[in-house]
Design an enzyme around this catalytic site. Structure first.
Site, PDB file in Angstrom:
ATOM      1  CD  GLU A  53       0.260 -11.171  -2.634  1.00 12.44           C
ATOM      2  OE1 GLU A  53       0.040 -10.222  -1.866  1.00 12.44           O
ATOM      3  OE2 GLU A  53      -0.629 -11.984  -2.968  1.00 12.44           O
TER       4      GLU A  53
ATOM      5  CD  GLU B  53      -2.482 -10.421  -7.682  1.00 18.01           C
ATOM      6  OE1 GLU B  53      -1.876 -10.119  -8.724  1.00 18.01           O
ATOM      7  OE2 GLU B  53      -1.948 -11.020  -6.737  1.00 18.01           O
TER       8      GLU B  53
HETATM    9  C1  1HE Z   1      -5.346 -22.431 -11.783  1.00 14.24           C
HETATM   10  C2  1HE Z   1      -4.588 -21.272 -11.517  1.00 14.24           C
HETATM   11  C3  1HE Z   1      -4.991 -20.468 -10.430  1.00 14.24           C
HETATM   12  C4  1HE Z   1      -3.744 -22.252 -13.233  1.00 14.24           C
HETATM   13  N1  1HE Z   1      -6.060 -20.850  -9.703  1.00 14.24           N
HETATM   14  N2  1HE Z   1      -6.388 -22.760 -11.032  1.00 14.24           N
HETATM   15  N3  1HE Z   1      -3.306 -16.068 -10.687  1.00 14.24           N
HETATM   16  C5  1HE Z   1      -3.541 -15.885 -12.001  1.00 14.24           C
HETATM   17  O1  1HE Z   1      -4.376 -15.126 -12.406  1.00 14.24           O
HETATM   18  C6  1HE Z   1      -2.711 -16.738 -12.924  1.00 14.24           C
HETATM   19  C7  1HE Z   1      -3.617 -17.735 -13.611  1.00 14.24           C
HETATM   20  N4  1HE Z   1      -2.860 -18.732 -14.322  1.00 14.24           N
HETATM   21  C8  1HE Z   1      -2.250 -18.528 -15.521  1.00 14.24           C
HETATM   22  O2  1HE Z   1      -2.162 -17.413 -16.038  1.00 14.24           O
HETATM   23  C9  1HE Z   1      -1.680 -19.730 -16.201  1.00 14.24           C
HETATM   24  O3  1HE Z   1      -2.300 -20.876 -15.664  1.00 14.24           O
HETATM   25  C10 1HE Z   1      -0.137 -19.887 -16.043  1.00 14.24           C
HETATM   26  C11 1HE Z   1       0.589 -18.796 -16.840  1.00 14.24           C
HETATM   27  C12 1HE Z   1       0.293 -19.824 -14.587  1.00 14.24           C
HETATM   28  C13 1HE Z   1       0.295 -21.274 -16.571  1.00 14.24           C
HETATM   29  O4  1HE Z   1      -0.209 -21.449 -17.900  1.00 14.24           O
HETATM   30  P1  1HE Z   1      -0.311 -22.926 -18.487  1.00 14.24           P
HETATM   31  O5  1HE Z   1      -0.737 -22.805 -19.939  1.00 14.24           O
HETATM   32  O6  1HE Z   1       0.959 -23.669 -18.221  1.00 14.24           O
HETATM   33  O7  1HE Z   1      -1.444 -23.674 -17.640  1.00 14.24           O
HETATM   34  P2  1HE Z   1      -3.062 -23.556 -17.729  1.00 14.24           P
HETATM   35  O8  1HE Z   1      -3.538 -24.432 -18.838  1.00 14.24           O
HETATM   36  O9  1HE Z   1      -3.496 -22.141 -17.779  1.00 14.24           O
HETATM   37  O10 1HE Z   1      -3.520 -24.122 -16.321  1.00 14.24           O
HETATM   38  C14 1HE Z   1      -3.429 -25.512 -16.016  1.00 14.24           C
HETATM   39  C15 1HE Z   1      -4.489 -25.808 -14.981  1.00 14.24           C
HETATM   40  O11 1HE Z   1      -4.187 -25.077 -13.795  1.00 14.24           O
HETATM   41  C16 1HE Z   1      -5.863 -25.342 -15.404  1.00 14.24           C
HETATM   42  O12 1HE Z   1      -6.794 -26.200 -14.798  1.00 14.24           O
HETATM   43  P3  1HE Z   1      -7.484 -27.405 -15.631  1.00 14.24           P
HETATM   44  O13 1HE Z   1      -8.368 -28.082 -14.630  1.00 14.24           O
HETATM   45  O14 1HE Z   1      -8.220 -26.756 -16.773  1.00 14.24           O
HETATM   46  O15 1HE Z   1      -6.350 -28.269 -16.111  1.00 14.24           O
HETATM   47  C17 1HE Z   1      -5.988 -23.976 -14.752  1.00 14.24           C
HETATM   48  O16 1HE Z   1      -7.328 -23.597 -14.535  1.00 14.24           O
HETATM   49  C18 1HE Z   1      -5.291 -24.226 -13.451  1.00 14.24           C
HETATM   50  N5  1HE Z   1      -4.795 -22.997 -12.853  1.00 14.24           N
HETATM   51  N6  1HE Z   1      -3.616 -21.186 -12.445  1.00 14.24           N
HETATM   52  C19 1HE Z   1      -6.725 -21.984 -10.017  1.00 14.24           C
HETATM   53  N7  1HE Z   1      -4.331 -19.372 -10.084  1.00 14.24           N
HETATM   54  C20 1HE Z   1      -3.497 -13.616  -1.550  1.00 14.24           C
HETATM   55  S1  1HE Z   1      -4.199 -12.877  -2.841  1.00 14.24           S
HETATM   56  C21 1HE Z   1      -3.342 -13.367  -4.271  1.00 14.24           C
HETATM   57  C22 1HE Z   1      -4.141 -13.005  -5.467  1.00 14.24           C
HETATM   58  C23 1HE Z   1      -3.706 -13.756  -6.674  1.00 14.24           C
HETATM   59  O17 1HE Z   1      -2.782 -14.541  -6.653  1.00 14.24           O
HETATM   60  S2  1HE Z   1      -4.601 -13.422  -8.066  1.00 14.24           S
HETATM   61  C24 1HE Z   1      -3.670 -14.116  -9.352  1.00 14.24           C
HETATM   62  C25 1HE Z   1      -4.084 -15.535  -9.629  1.00 14.24           C
END
Ligand code: 1HE
Length: 262
Positions: free
Chosen positions: A116, A136
Site C-alpha cells: 500500500e 491480509e
Molecule cells: C512482524 C511483521 C509484521 C515480520 N508485524 N511483526 N503483513 C504480513 O502478514 C507479513 C508478515 N511477515 C512475513 O510474512 C515475514 O516476516 C516476511 C516474509 C516479511 C519476512 O520473513 P523473514 O523470515 O525474513 O522474517 P520473520 O522471521 O518472519 O520476521 C522477523 C521478525 O519480524 C519476527 O519477530 P521476532 O520478534 O520473532 O524476531 C516477526 O514476528 C516480525 N515481523 N512481519 C509485526 N507485519 C493498513 S492495513 C495493512 C494490513 C497489512 O499490512 S496485513 C499484512 C501484514
C-alpha cells in the site's frame, strides 16, 4: 516537527541536496509499519526540507516492508480500527499528494501495508529479490491503507482480488509485467536506479512535476469531458511559466537535448 519514530530517517543527497532519501529502518521487524512509523512518514512529507525536488523511499535490511505491524492490531475494536485506517489514509495522502514526486526502491517483501505504501509512490523500481503479496486475505483482515483504491488502478481489481483470495505472490519479473512495478533491475541495485530516476525528475520544471502529481491522477478520475477542461487549464498554467518558456527557447536554439532512443 514531531517525528514519532526513530525507525525512519531522512537524508539529503544530490549536488544541491535536492533529493530526500527516506529509509525505513526497522529491519529486525522487517520494517513493519507501526503507528509511530506511519505518523513519521506523514510528518516527513509535511515538513520536507526546502529545496528538495524529489524523494526516494526504501527499506533497510533484506526487505522493503512487511506491512502493518500485526502486534498492534489485536487490541483494537471496530471504531478504533476505522480511525486507524483513516489515519493511514491521511498519512499516505501526504506522500501521494505531497510536495515532491516519490520513487520507491523495492527489494524483498513488499507485502500488505508495504505494498500500500509502495503503491502510493509515483514510480516503483523493484530489484529481482522483490516479491509482492497481500496476506491480509489469509490473516482474516482487509487492506486499510488505501490499497483497495490504489492497487486496482495499477493491476485491476481482478488481480488484486486474486492476491487476497488465494495468497498469490508476484515475483519481481511478473510484477513488472502486470504493472505492480515500472522498473525491474538486478538484485541490490533498486536504490541506485531509484536515485538515478529521482535525479532526472528533480531536473524537471517544478510545475511539470506538480501537474503530474496533482493534476494527472485527478484528470484520470474525471469524466472525459471534465478531464479535457482540467487538462487545458493545467497546460495553460504550465506553459505560461517562465521556466517553460526558457526550456522551449533552449530547444529551438539548439541548446537542449533531443529525444533519443539510446
Ligand atoms: C512482524 C511483521 C509484521 C515480520 N508485524 N511483526 N503483513 C504480513 O502478514 C507479513 C508478515 N511477515 C512475513 O510474512 C515475514 O516476516 C516476511 C516474509 C516479511 C519476512 O520473513 P523473514 O523470515 O525474513 O522474517 P520473520 O522471521 O518472519 O520476521 C522477523 C521478525 O519480524 C519476527 O519477530 P521476532 O520478534 O520473532 O524476531 C516477526 O514476528 C516480525 N515481523 N512481519 C509485526 N507485519 C493498513 S492495513 C495493512 C494490513 C497489512 O499490512 S496485513 C499484512 C501484514
Amino acid at each position: 516537527m514531531p517525528i514519532h519514530s526513530t525507525d525512519i530517517s531522512l537524508s539529503l543527497q544530490g549536488a544541491s541536496s535536492e533529493i530526500a532519501v527516506i529509509t525505513l529502518n526497522r529491519p529486525a521487524k522487517r520494517n513493519a509499519l507501526n503507528d509511530g512509523l506511519i505518523l513519521a512518514i506523514r510528518d516527513m512529507f509535511q515538513a520536507m526540507p526546502h529545496g528538495v525536488r524529489a524523494a526516494v523511499i526504501h527499506g533497510s535490511g533484506d526487505h522493503f516492508c512487511a506491512g502493518l505491524d500485526l502486534s498492534e492490531l489485536s487490541e483494537r475494536d471496530a471504531g478504533q480500527g476505522l480511525h486507524h485506517s483513516r489515519m493511514w489514509h491521511s498519512a499516505l495522502e501526504c506522500v501521494q499528494y505531497g510536495p515532491v514526486p516519490v520513487v520507491a526502491a523495492l527489494h524483498g517483501a513488499v507485502v500488505g501495508g508495504g505494498l500500500e505504501l509502495a503503491s502510493t509512490c509515483h514510480i516503483r523500481v523493484a530489484d529481482e529479490s522483490a516479491f509482492f503479496a497481500l496476506p491480509e486475505g489469509s490473516r482474516g483482515i482487509f487492506v486499510g491503507g488505501g490499497g483497495s483504491v490504489r492497487i486496482p488502478r495499477l493491476i485491476g481489481a481482478a488481480r488484486m482480488a486474486d492476491m487476497m483470495f488465494t495468497g498469490r505472490v508476484y515475483k519481481a519479473p511478473e510484477a513488472e509485467r502486470v504493472g505492480l512495478t515500472q522498473y525491474l533491475v538486478p538484485q541490490g541495485t533498486a536504490l541506485e536506479k531509484a536515485m538515478e530516476l529521482a535525479a532526472r525528475i528533480a531536473q524537471n520544471a517544478p510545475l511539470t512535476n506538480y501537474a503530474l502529481m496533482h493534476a494527472l491522477p485527478r484528470i484520470a478520475e474525471q469524466p472525459a469531458d471534465q478531464g479535457y477542461l482540467t487538462e487545458a487549464m493545467m497546460a495553460a498554467i504550465a506553459q505560461s511559466d517562465p521556466e517553460a518558456k526558457t526550456r522551449v527557447r533552449a530547444f529551438l536554439e539548439g541548446r537542449a537535448n533531443k529525444v533519443s532512443k539510446d
